[in-house]
Design a protein around this motif. Structure first.
Motif, mmCIF file in Angstrom:
data_model
loop_
_atom_site.group_PDB
_atom_site.id
_atom_site.type_symbol
_atom_site.label_atom_id
_atom_site.label_comp_id
_atom_site.label_asym_id
_atom_site.label_seq_id
_atom_site.Cartn_x
_atom_site.Cartn_y
_atom_site.Cartn_z
ATOM 1 N N ALA A 95 0.833 -1.208 0.000
ATOM 2 C CA ALA A 95 0.000 0.000 0.000
ATOM 3 C C ALA A 95 0.864 1.254 0.000
ATOM 4 C CB ALA A 95 -0.927 -0.008 1.215
ATOM 5 N N ASP A 96 1.913 1.248 0.794
ATOM 6 C CA ASP A 96 2.827 2.392 0.857
ATOM 7 C C ASP A 96 3.530 2.587 -0.481
ATOM 8 O OD1 ASP A 96 4.202 4.503 2.191
ATOM 9 O OD2 ASP A 96 5.913 3.179 2.531
ATOM 10 N N ARG A 97 3.944 1.493 -1.102
ATOM 11 C CA ARG A 97 4.655 1.602 -2.374
ATOM 12 C C ARG A 97 3.729 2.014 -3.510
ATOM 13 N NH1 ARG A 97 9.274 -3.215 -1.820
ATOM 14 N NH2 ARG A 97 10.528 -1.977 -0.340
ATOM 15 N N LEU A 98 2.486 1.598 -3.463
ATOM 16 C CA LEU A 98 1.552 2.052 -4.486
ATOM 17 C C LEU A 98 1.372 3.564 -4.436
ATOM 18 C CD1 LEU A 98 -1.179 -0.740 -4.419
ATOM 19 C CD2 LEU A 98 0.324 -0.145 -6.336
ATOM 20 N N ASP A 99 1.462 4.150 -3.253
ATOM 21 C CA ASP A 99 1.312 5.601 -3.140
ATOM 22 C C ASP A 99 2.550 6.341 -3.631
ATOM 23 O OD1 ASP A 99 -0.873 7.363 -2.240
ATOM 24 O OD2 ASP A 99 0.658 8.261 -0.966
ATOM 25 N N ALA A 100 3.621 5.612 -3.924
ATOM 26 C CA ALA A 100 4.821 6.208 -4.515
ATOM 27 C C ALA A 100 4.810 6.075 -6.035
ATOM 28 C CB ALA A 100 6.080 5.535 -3.959
ATOM 29 N N LEU A 101 3.739 5.502 -6.581
ATOM 30 C CA LEU A 101 3.637 5.278 -8.022
ATOM 31 C C LEU A 101 2.507 6.098 -8.623
ATOM 32 C CD1 LEU A 101 4.043 1.373 -8.064
ATOM 33 C CD2 LEU A 101 5.797 3.092 -8.528
ATOM 34 N N GLY A 102 2.465 6.135 -9.954
ATOM 35 C CA GLY A 102 1.383 6.807 -10.662
ATOM 36 C C GLY A 102 1.406 8.312 -10.504
ATOM 37 N N ALA A 103 0.246 8.930 -10.712
ATOM 38 C CA ALA A 103 0.149 10.396 -10.657
ATOM 39 C C ALA A 103 0.487 10.922 -9.269
ATOM 40 C CB ALA A 103 -1.257 10.831 -11.065
ATOM 41 N N ILE A 104 -0.018 10.245 -8.232
ATOM 42 C CA ILE A 104 0.289 10.661 -6.866
ATOM 43 C C ILE A 104 1.778 10.522 -6.602
ATOM 44 C CG2 ILE A 104 -0.011 10.067 -4.425
ATOM 45 C CD1 ILE A 104 -2.429 11.470 -5.457
ATOM 46 N N GLY A 105 2.363 9.439 -7.051
ATOM 47 C CA GLY A 105 3.797 9.224 -6.850
ATOM 48 C C GLY A 105 4.645 10.301 -7.496
ATOM 49 N N ILE A 106 4.258 10.711 -8.698
ATOM 50 C CA ILE A 106 4.975 11.793 -9.386
ATOM 51 C C ILE A 106 4.895 13.079 -8.575
ATOM 52 C CG2 ILE A 106 4.954 13.297 -11.425
ATOM 53 C CD1 ILE A 106 3.915 10.803 -13.000
ATOM 54 N N ALA A 107 3.677 13.421 -8.129
ATOM 55 C CA ALA A 107 3.489 14.645 -7.346
ATOM 56 C C ALA A 107 4.310 14.599 -6.060
ATOM 57 C CB ALA A 107 2.005 14.828 -7.026
ATOM 58 N N ARG A 108 4.299 13.450 -5.385
ATOM 59 C CA ARG A 108 5.040 13.332 -4.130
ATOM 60 C C ARG A 108 6.547 13.423 -4.359
ATOM 61 N NH1 ARG A 108 4.326 8.359 -1.286
ATOM 62 N NH2 ARG A 108 5.042 9.485 0.568
ATOM 63 N N ALA A 109 7.029 12.838 -5.450
ATOM 64 C CA ALA A 109 8.463 12.882 -5.733
ATOM 65 C C ALA A 109 8.944 14.325 -5.888
ATOM 66 C CB ALA A 109 8.776 12.083 -6.999
ATOM 67 N N PHE A 110 8.191 15.122 -6.611
ATOM 68 C CA PHE A 110 8.618 16.506 -6.824
ATOM 69 C C PHE A 110 8.387 17.371 -5.586
ATOM 70 C CE2 PHE A 110 8.425 15.094 -11.238
ATOM 71 C CZ PHE A 110 9.645 15.575 -11.689
ATOM 72 N N ALA A 111 7.372 17.058 -4.806
ATOM 73 C CA ALA A 111 7.181 17.791 -3.552
ATOM 74 C C ALA A 111 8.368 17.571 -2.624
ATOM 75 C CB ALA A 111 5.884 17.343 -2.867
ATOM 76 N N TYR A 112 8.797 16.318 -2.506
ATOM 77 C CA TYR A 112 9.929 16.019 -1.629
ATOM 78 C C TYR A 112 11.227 16.588 -2.204
ATOM 79 C CZ TYR A 112 13.230 13.464 1.272
ATOM 80 O OH TYR A 112 14.243 13.148 2.133
ATOM 81 N N GLY A 113 11.410 16.478 -3.514
ATOM 82 C CA GLY A 113 12.607 17.041 -4.130
ATOM 83 C C GLY A 113 12.714 18.539 -3.915
ATOM 84 N N GLY A 114 11.585 19.238 -4.030
ATOM 85 C CA GLY A 114 11.586 20.674 -3.773
ATOM 86 C C GLY A 114 11.921 20.983 -2.322
ATOM 87 N N HIS A 115 11.373 20.192 -1.422
ATOM 88 C CA HIS A 115 11.663 20.361 0.001
ATOM 89 C C HIS A 115 13.159 20.220 0.281
ATOM 90 C CE1 HIS A 115 11.437 19.801 4.352
ATOM 91 N NE2 HIS A 115 12.092 18.668 4.209
ATOM 92 N N LYS A 116 13.803 19.305 -0.422
ATOM 93 C CA LYS A 116 15.235 19.058 -0.214
ATOM 94 C C LYS A 116 16.119 19.954 -1.074
ATOM 95 C CE LYS A 116 16.676 16.084 2.007
ATOM 96 N NZ LYS A 116 17.050 16.034 3.451
ATOM 97 N N GLY A 117 15.515 20.830 -1.878
ATOM 98 C CA GLY A 117 16.298 21.742 -2.705
ATOM 99 C C GLY A 117 16.988 21.068 -3.874
ATOM 100 N N ARG A 118 16.423 19.992 -4.370
ATOM 101 C CA ARG A 118 17.050 19.239 -5.456
ATOM 102 C C ARG A 118 16.641 19.777 -6.821
ATOM 103 N NH1 ARG A 118 16.497 13.040 -3.059
ATOM 104 N NH2 ARG A 118 17.748 13.439 -1.190
ATOM 105 N N GLU A 119 17.531 19.649 -7.785
ATOM 106 C CA GLU A 119 17.206 19.988 -9.159
ATOM 107 C C GLU A 119 16.105 19.066 -9.666
ATOM 108 O OE1 GLU A 119 20.888 21.187 -11.726
ATOM 109 O OE2 GLU A 119 21.506 19.516 -10.440
#
Length: 218
Positions: free
Chosen positions: A123-147
């Motif tokens: 269940a946790d890994r499914l939330d890291a995939l798809g449209a939600i996963g994409i949004a979460r990846a960039f939210a976290y990347g922005g939080h960490k100051g990543r390109e």
């Protein structure tokens, strides 16, 4: 205290702690993981009380926000559950799930000991995939100051959790270092089927992203 009260109190506790968090590890992540875990748990005949409690508490104190401390999550959950007088055997089970649930690197195996753990991990890994996963990846990347992306920095293969925790690559690299690998690491049949759909959506997104990268178009 009965199971219904324990779950209700725990929901209130987690929501108060995580509501409004901006990195994608917020209350609504917990809400989705719980909902998915309950569905998967029914299909796998897992203990619904353990599944729901573990899903609610799996990110209560994530190592990413506590200097890499891998024990703070299980310990925080343990203290809370003891206050509610949950049975020691259930507490141990839930804390084991919280300790083992995280992805720890492309070359690191993360097996779960029980069907309840497998369900919550899926269940946790499914939330890291798809449209939600994409949004979460960039939210976290922005939080960490990543390109967003840097074609001069190649994705890495991490042989240990320590290496993975130290990764500072661009967000697009995260797709190759973790997200694209998750569909082959699902534990349940239902989880695998849904992961495949979300995986394909992410591949389409990355292909489109890279086609736009240099600013040219036909």
């Amino acid at each position: 205290m009965n199971k219904s009260d324990i779950l209700s109190r725990t929901e209130d506790y987690v929501r108060q702690k995580l509501e409004g968090e901006g990195t994608g590890h917020d209350w609504w992540h917990i809400h989705r993981v719980r909902s998915t875990a309950i569905q998967l748990g029914k299909k796998e005949d897992a203990d619904p009380f353990i599944v729901e409690l573990a899903a609610l508490l799996h990110d209560i104190a994530d190592h990413k926000f506590h200097n890499g401390n891998e024990e703070i999550g299980p310990e925080t959950a343990r203290k809370w559950l003891r206050q509610l007088e949950v049975k020691d055997s259930a507490i141990l089970h839930i804390c084991d799930i919280i300790r083992d649930i995280s992805y720890k690197g492309s070359e690191v195996e993360t097996p779960m000991k029980t069907i309840e753990g497998k369900v919550v991990q899926d269940a946790d890994r499914l939330d890291a995939l798809g449209a939600i996963g994409i949004a979460r990846a960039f939210a976290y990347g922005g939080h960490k100051g990543r390109e967003l992306y840097n074609p001069e920095i190649a994705p890495e293969s991490h042989a240990s959790f320590e290496e993975y925790k130290k990764s500072t690559g661009p967000t697009i690299n995260h797709f190759y270092e973790k997200l694209f690998l998750l569909k082959d690491r699902m534990n349940t049949e239902a989880g695998r089927k849904e992961a495949e759909k979300r995986h394909q959506f992410m591949k389409e997104f990355i292909n489109q992203f890279l086609s736009e990268w240099d600013g040219s178009f036909e």
